[in-house]
Scaffold this motif. Structure first.
Motif, PDB file in Angstrom:
ATOM      1  N   ASN A 264       0.827  -1.194   0.084  1.00  0.00           N
ATOM      2  CA  ASN A 264      -0.170  -0.293  -0.293  1.00  0.00           C
ATOM      3  C   ASN A 264       0.400   1.246  -0.086  1.00  0.00           C
ATOM      4  O   ASN A 264       1.368   1.538   1.329  1.00  0.00           O
ATOM      5  N   VAL A 265       1.353   1.412  -1.018  1.00  0.00           N
ATOM      6  CA  VAL A 265       2.321   2.817  -1.085  1.00  0.00           C
ATOM      7  C   VAL A 265       1.691   4.412  -1.381  1.00  0.00           C
ATOM      8  O   VAL A 265       0.093   4.290  -1.877  1.00  0.00           O
ATOM      9  N   PRO A 266       2.477   5.203  -1.303  1.00  0.00           N
ATOM     10  CA  PRO A 266       1.382   6.716  -1.033  1.00  0.00           C
ATOM     11  C   PRO A 266       0.958   6.537  -2.431  1.00  0.00           C
ATOM     12  O   PRO A 266       1.528   6.848  -3.209  1.00  0.00           O
ATOM     13  N   ALA A 267       0.205   7.474  -2.836  1.00  0.00           N
ATOM     14  CA  ALA A 267      -0.918   7.474  -3.960  1.00  0.00           C
ATOM     15  C   ALA A 267      -0.387   9.058  -4.671  1.00  0.00           C
ATOM     16  O   ALA A 267       0.617   9.697  -4.183  1.00  0.00           O
ATOM     17  N   PRO A 268       0.527   8.906  -5.609  1.00  0.00           N
ATOM     18  CA  PRO A 268       0.470  10.201  -6.897  1.00  0.00           C
ATOM     19  C   PRO A 268       0.076  10.975  -6.768  1.00  0.00           C
ATOM     20  O   PRO A 268      -1.043  11.028  -6.488  1.00  0.00           O
ATOM     21  N   ALA A 269       0.984  11.891  -6.703  1.00  0.00           N
ATOM     22  CA  ALA A 269       0.195  13.566  -6.506  1.00  0.00           C
ATOM     23  C   ALA A 269      -0.913  13.953  -7.657  1.00  0.00           C
ATOM     24  O   ALA A 269      -1.629  14.280  -7.289  1.00  0.00           O
ATOM     25  N   ILE A 270      -0.576  13.364  -9.025  1.00  0.00           N
ATOM     26  CA  ILE A 270      -1.648  13.532  -9.806  1.00  0.00           C
ATOM     27  C   ILE A 270      -3.346  12.964  -9.229  1.00  0.00           C
ATOM     28  O   ILE A 270      -3.727  13.768  -9.558  1.00  0.00           O
ATOM     29  N   PRO A 279      -3.474  14.951   2.243  1.00  0.00           N
ATOM     30  CA  PRO A 279      -2.027  15.017   1.573  1.00  0.00           C
ATOM     31  C   PRO A 279      -1.734  13.337   1.622  1.00  0.00           C
ATOM     32  O   PRO A 279      -0.205  13.079   0.540  1.00  0.00           O
ATOM     33  N   ASP A 280      -1.938  12.797   2.774  1.00  0.00           N
ATOM     34  CA  ASP A 280      -1.373  11.210   3.348  1.00  0.00           C
ATOM     35  C   ASP A 280      -1.895  10.466   2.653  1.00  0.00           C
ATOM     36  O   ASP A 280      -2.012   9.130   3.369  1.00  0.00           O
ATOM     37  N   SER A 281      -3.042  10.738   1.220  1.00  0.00           N
ATOM     38  CA  SER A 281      -3.692   9.169   0.740  1.00  0.00           C
ATOM     39  C   SER A 281      -2.764   8.593   0.235  1.00  0.00           C
ATOM     40  O   SER A 281      -1.445   8.070   0.189  1.00  0.00           O
ATOM     41  N   THR A 282      -3.370   6.667   0.403  1.00  0.00           N
ATOM     42  CA  THR A 282      -2.361   5.639  -0.061  1.00  0.00           C
ATOM     43  C   THR A 282      -3.248   5.074  -1.341  1.00  0.00           C
ATOM     44  O   THR A 282      -4.180   5.604  -2.090  1.00  0.00           O
ATOM     45  N   LEU A 283      -2.260   4.317  -1.739  1.00  0.00           N
ATOM     46  CA  LEU A 283      -3.174   3.751  -3.362  1.00  0.00           C
ATOM     47  C   LEU A 283      -4.232   2.875  -2.897  1.00  0.00           C
ATOM     48  O   LEU A 283      -5.592   3.149  -3.817  1.00  0.00           O
ATOM     49  N   ARG A 284      -4.405   2.525  -1.225  1.00  0.00           N
ATOM     50  CA  ARG A 284      -5.967   2.117  -1.028  1.00  0.00           C
ATOM     51  C   ARG A 284      -6.654   3.093  -1.314  1.00  0.00           C
ATOM     52  O   ARG A 284      -8.234   3.124  -2.036  1.00  0.00           O
TER      53      ARG A 284
END
Length: 324
Positions: A264-270, A279-284
């Motif tokens: 569950n990596v950090p969400a990309p900026a796009i 800002p702290d969202s993840t791939l999930r």
């Protein structure tokens, strides 16, 4: 007259005429070229840049541009300059593929397990067509969710574009409005494309996966184009079932993220900017909003098919524009 006499006579005539007959007045030539220069510039030049490198418009005035925002601004003769966009906090907007007013907050409360039960031959044909198409992809990708999602989005972005294009041409032929369905279908296609742009930031497809995308998209585009020409109600029903399978695929993706089988990596900026995520969202979090989008696309296409199955045209029912 001998050859020697003729040559001597020619030199005498030339010397008498001097520069009046055989030379060009440089000042006059310069003035003539100056008058013609705008025409040459318009015909032969695509850009016109001032000596210090800044772009100019047709009145030869420099166009002000913020170099810190975009170092790759292309100087244009036509004076087209990109708008300076900022986020709510005042920081520069770095995305060219979408703009701040195209962002939104996904409705994740939608019913994700809803299923349209096939009721007639058309529905059954659409359902089993989708079922036949899903098994080869599942067999190929197994649990490689990221690559599966990229292929899924390259295909899922086709129906909205094809449907919107054909409705656009129909509107032009019949001199009638579309009820907003052109915009709704193109919105769907653009939303699916943004899903792909998000996954590209997270994974790089191998050459054989790219080749598979070329093959599948080429076949699917033409097949769906012909299907929509033959029966729009069938085409929309097929997409409704395709979106049902997309929702199931993303649900499996979430299961593997929750049980640790997938990082569950950090969400990309796009994705953070497009869906207005924290800002702290993840791939999930990204998969959850994408699944919600696919669920809305499912409902929209089943709804479009139902309208036509009841004997109406799409323009008779207002399209749910903005229904991601």
């Amino acid at each position: 007259m001998s050859h020697h006499t003729a040559a001597k006579l020619s030199r005498s005539i030339i010397s008498r005429l001097g520069t009046r007959g055989f030379s060009v007045n440089i000042s006059e030539t310069t003035q003539t070229f100056a008058r013609l220069r705008p025409a040459f510039a318009i015909r032969n030049l695509s850009t016109s840049v001032s000596p210090n490198g800044s772009p100019k418009d047709e009145k030869n005035n420099s166009i002000s541009s913020d170099k810190s925002q975009n170092d790759k601004i292309i100087p244009s003769y036509w004076g087209v300059a990109p708008a300076k966009l900022t986020k709510e906090d005042g920081s520069a907007w770095k995305w060219n593929c979408f703009r701040p007013w195209e962002t939104y907050t996904a409705d994740v409360s939608i019913h994700v397990t809803k299923h349209h039960k096939p009721e007639n031959f058309r529905d059954k044909f659409a359902y089993w067509t989708v079922q036949a198409l899903k098994y080869p992809t599942h067999l190929f990708f197994q649990r490689r969710h990221m690559c599966h999602a990229m292929l899924l989005e390259t295909v899922a972005a086709v129906p909205g574009m094809v449907g919107g294009m054909l409705l656009h041409c129909k509107s032009l032929r019949r001199f009638e409005h579309s009820g907003g369905w052109i915009k709704a279908l193109l919105e769907e296609a653009e939303n699916e494309r943004m899903h792909l742009m998000t996954f590209i930031d997270l994974a790089k497809p191998a050459w054989y996966e790219r080749a598979l995308v070329f093959a599948v998209q080429g076949v699917f585009f033409n097949a769906y184009f012909l299907a929509y020409l033959a029966s729009p109600k069938l085409a929309h029903r097929i997409v409704g079932y395709l979106e049902e399978e997309a929702v199931i695929s993303y649900s499996e993706f979430l299961k593997d993220l929750d049980n640790g089988s997938f990082e569950n990596v950090p969400a990309p900026a796009i994705a953070i900017d497009y869906w207005r995520l924290p800002p702290d969202s993840t791939l999930r979090d990204v998969v959850v909003v994408i699944r919600a989008d696919e669920t809305h696309h499912r409902d929209l296409n089943h709804y479009a098919s139902d309208i036509q199955c009841q004997g109406h045209e799409l323009k008779d029912a207002p399209a749910p524009i903005g229904y991601h």
